[in-house]
Structures are given as structure tokens and as C-alpha cells.
Write an enzyme that holds these catalytic residues in place. Structure first.
Site, PDB file in Angstrom:
ATOM      1  N   LYS A   7      11.430  11.445   3.998  1.00 26.91           N
ATOM      2  CA  LYS A   7      10.974  11.700   2.671  1.00 26.91           C
ATOM      3  C   LYS A   7      11.229  12.666   2.131  1.00 26.91           C
ATOM      4  O   LYS A   7      11.144  13.853   2.498  1.00 26.91           O
ATOM      5  CB  LYS A   7       9.475  11.465   3.282  1.00 26.91           C
ATOM      6  CG  LYS A   7       8.646  10.438   3.195  1.00 26.91           C
ATOM      7  CD  LYS A   7       7.179  10.848   3.565  1.00 26.91           C
ATOM      8  CE  LYS A   7       6.045   9.675   3.586  1.00 26.91           C
ATOM      9  NZ  LYS A   7       4.644  10.252   3.679  1.00 26.91           N
TER      10      LYS A   7
HETATM   11  C1  E4P Z   1       2.109   7.995   2.376  1.00 23.52           C
HETATM   12  O1  E4P Z   1       3.388   8.067   2.840  1.00 23.52           O
HETATM   13  C2  E4P Z   1       1.418   8.931   2.442  1.00 23.52           C
HETATM   14  O2  E4P Z   1       1.271   9.486   3.613  1.00 23.52           O
HETATM   15  C3  E4P Z   1      -0.199   8.467   2.321  1.00 23.52           C
HETATM   16  O3  E4P Z   1      -0.380   7.116   2.047  1.00 23.52           O
HETATM   17  C4  E4P Z   1      -1.290   9.322   1.485  1.00 23.52           C
HETATM   18  O4  E4P Z   1      -2.362   8.846   1.600  1.00 23.52           O
HETATM   19  P1  E4P Z   1      -3.706   9.896   1.276  1.00 23.52           P
HETATM   20  O5  E4P Z   1      -3.736   9.688  -0.220  1.00 23.52           O
HETATM   21  O6  E4P Z   1      -4.912   8.915   1.977  1.00 23.52           O
HETATM   22  O7  E4P Z   1      -3.525  11.119   1.866  1.00 23.52           O
END
Ligand code: E4P
Length: 220
Positions: A83
Site C-alpha cells: 500500500k
Molecule cells: C482500507 O484499506 C482501509 O484500511 C479502511 O477501509 C479504512 O476504513 P476506515 O475509514 O473505517 O478507517
């Protein structure tokens, strides 16, 4: 649409994995912080437990150290996806990783323009954060629909991963929008299987089955 868990909890991953529907896991620094364990050990266990794409997030803000960290993360296992954030440094680093044949997930995406940039560097996954767009009184699902439509028109091969999903209807609407992947927390995942009529129906079938056997025993 592939279903991913958005967690770093190995217990949650094991529970959903036994359903046979889990195609991957997304982690981020906040999710890892919640588990309080050594991130490397946690990632390793997840990579070994789930046969599918596991997103591991870089934390270095500058392009060179981020690239070095990305290479290390990619080397952890063949199913590791690196990522990188939607920043100029993230794009520079992401493009270099893509050139090395590494699968990248461009994260913290909130707009169609950002999604176009992710596709242009050849990202394997782009992650629009729907719930967080809704949190600022904007329409996350509208952004997702636009991204899916643009990708279709332009013939981009980057997978659209609907992220930051907060409830089951987000999952339904992401599927209708044409998302390739939906990632969600454990509590949303477990809600996908629940329906009160399933519970009531099962209760009735079991009661009738027991009654039939009591009746048959009485006759014998
Ligand atoms: C995606 O890869 C993220 O980890 C995630 O969906 C973030 O979500 P949140 O807004 O619930 O923290």
C-alpha cells in the site's frame, strides 16, 4: 466482487476465513496499532493464514525510503500487496514498485481524479474510502460509481476496492456500482450472513424435526 476483511486481528480473520468466502485482507497502521503486537509478526501470520491478496501499508513519507520499505514488504510473501498513499511521493514510489513487477494498492483515495492517477501508474488496486467521504457530508457512493464508470470507459485494469465501508448496504451498493473488491470490518462482514427469517426458519425446522422424532418414538 471479491470480499476482503479490513482488520489486523488474526482471530477475526480465522473466523471469516472458515466461511470459505474470504479473498484477502487489508491492513493499515491504525488497525495494527489496535492489536498492540509486533507488526511484522502480525503481517506474517495473516500472509500465511489467508490465500489471497494481503495489503501491507508503507509508513515512510519520502519516496526513496518508502520504495525501500515497499520492497521489504513485497518480499515478505508472494501474496503481499504494497500500500502506498495517494501523494506525489506515493505515486513516485508506486510507479517504481510497479516497474519492479510488485502489486501495489493506492490508498487514501477520495476522488475520481486521484483514482485516474492511481490507474495511470499501473496500480493493481485503488482504494476509495467511501465512509470517510460520507463523514465530511459528501457522497462516497457517488465517487465510487464515477470511478467505476471512468475505469470502464478508459479500459483501466486497476481493481477498484471499495474501502471504509460502514454497513451492509455499502456492500450491496458497491457491488451494484461494479467494484471489483469490497473490504470491510469484521462487524460489517458478520452482518452479511444475518437475516431474521433465516433464524426463525431454522428454529421452526429444528422444532418440527424434534417433534417428528418424539412422535416416532411414541409409536414404537
Ligand atoms: C482500507 O484499506 C482501509 O484500511 C479502511 O477501509 C479504512 O476504513 P476506515 O475509514 O473505517 O478507517
Amino acid at each position: 466482487m471479491r470480499l476482503f476483511l479490513d482488520t489486523a486481528s488474526i482471530d477475526e480473520i480465522r473466523e471469516i476465513n472458515r466461511w470459505g468466502v474470504l479473498s484477502g485482507v487489508t491492513t493499515n497502521p491504525s488497525l495494527l496499532a489496535k492489536e498492540h503486537g509486533d507488526p511484522e509478526a502480525v503481517w506474517k501470520e495473516i500472509l500465511e493464514t489467508v490465500q489471497g491478496d494481503i495489503s501491507l501499508e508503507t509508513t515512510e513519507p519520502e519516496a526513496d525510503p518508502m520504495y525501500k520499505q515497499g520492497l521489504e514488504l513485497a518480499n515478505m510473501a508472494p501474496n503481499a500487496v504494497v500500500k502506498v498513499p495517494m501523494t506525489p511521493n506515493g505515486l513516485e514510489c508506486g510507479k517504481r514498485l510497479v516497474k519492479d513487477g510488485i502489486k501495489i494498492n493506492v490508498t487514501l483515495v477520495f476522488s475520481p481524479t486521484q483514482a485516474v492517477l492511481a490507474a495511470e501508474i499501473g496500480a493493481y488496486i485503488v482504494s476509495p474510502f467511501l465512509g470517510r467521504i460520507d463523514d465530511v457530508a459528501s457522497d462516497g457512493m457517488h465517487a465510487l460509481r464515477q470511478i467505476c464508470e471512468i475505469y470502464e470507459i478508459q479500459g483501466y485494469e486497476t481493481n477498484v476496492l471499495a474501502a471504509s465501508l460502514r454497513h451492509p448496504m455499502h456492500v450491496v451498493d458497491a457491488a451494484l456500482a461494479g467494484a471489483d473488491i469490497a473490504t470491510m470490518p469484521y462487524d460489517v462482514f458478520t452482518k452479511l450472513v444475518k437475516h431474521p427469517l433465516t433464524d426463525l426458519g431454522l428454529e421452526k425446522f429444528q422444532a418440527d424435526w424434534r417433534e417428528l422424532h418424539t412422535e416416532l418414538k411414541g409409536e414404537a
